[in-house]
Design a protein around this motif. Structure first.
Motif, mmCIF file in Angstrom:
data_model
loop_
_atom_site.group_PDB
_atom_site.id
_atom_site.type_symbol
_atom_site.label_atom_id
_atom_site.label_comp_id
_atom_site.label_asym_id
_atom_site.label_seq_id
_atom_site.Cartn_x
_atom_site.Cartn_y
_atom_site.Cartn_z
ATOM 1 N N GLN A 1 0.837 -1.184 0.000
ATOM 2 C CA GLN A 1 0.000 0.000 0.000
ATOM 3 C C GLN A 1 0.876 1.239 0.000
ATOM 4 N N ASN B 1 -3.987 9.683 2.573
ATOM 5 C CA ASN B 1 -4.620 9.029 1.427
ATOM 6 C C ASN B 1 -3.923 7.702 1.193
ATOM 7 N N ASP C 1 -3.542 4.225 -1.297
ATOM 8 C CA ASP C 1 -3.738 3.687 -2.644
ATOM 9 C C ASP C 1 -3.021 2.343 -2.714
ATOM 10 N N GLU D 1 -2.799 0.051 -8.326
ATOM 11 C CA GLU D 1 -3.402 1.257 -8.890
ATOM 12 C C GLU D 1 -2.335 2.273 -9.272
ATOM 13 N N SER E 1 -1.732 3.632 -12.963
ATOM 14 C CA SER E 1 -1.806 5.067 -13.252
ATOM 15 C C SER E 1 -0.565 5.565 -13.987
#
Length: 151
Positions: free
Chosen positions: A53, A68, A70, A74, A78
């Motif tokens: 993470q 935050n 993610d 991901e 991205s």
């Protein structure tokens, strides 16, 4: 007895040329950023352990600290969607490495530029695990500041 001396000299020779765990942890993080700048999703995936993470710590518009989260998947996905006309560069400061057997912590200040303009700055903190004779990322936490980077 000659075999013993040969073995001793041979072993010392390899020890002198072998890369320390600190150096190999630093090299892995540098390779990560090289793949990051090249948008190489295949290489980026090879640096991750299981269920990595990413966490970013920043102040929101109201000045409140927020985290935050993610997934690494991901993040890698991205990277492949950044258009070719977008120029991005993460300029790294001095990498500091601490290790304890199978755990490493790599701390590196950075400045992130988007199309030649300073976007934000902060520190990346990589947590690594040593497995199969290589370091793998288990966690990345970064700070993101919009104000002057000397804070």
């Amino acid at each position: 007895m000659r075999f013993f001396y040969f073995f001793l000299i041979f072993s010392i020779g390899f020890t002198g040329f072998s890369q320390s765990k600190e150096d190999s942890a630093k090299a892995m993080v540098q390779a990560f950023f090289k793949a990051f700048h090249e948008q190489d999703s295949v290489k980026l995936k090879t640096y991750a352990f299981e269920d990595v993470q990413l966490k970013s710590i920043a102040k929101n518009a109201k000045g409140k600290m927020v985290i935050n989260t993610d997934s690494y998947e991901e993040f890698v996905k991205s990277m492949t969607t950044i258009p070719a006309e977008v120029d991005f560069e993460e300029r790294l400061g001095l990498l500091e490495v601490q290790t304890d057997g199978y755990l490493a912590n790599v701390w590196v200040p950075y400045e992130f530029y988007l199309n030649g303009e300073l976007s934000h700055c902060g520190v990346n903190n990589f947590q690594l695990i040593y497995t199969d004779k290589a370091w793998k990322i288990i966690s990345i936490v970064d700070t993101r500041k919009k104000q002057a980077c000397q804070d």
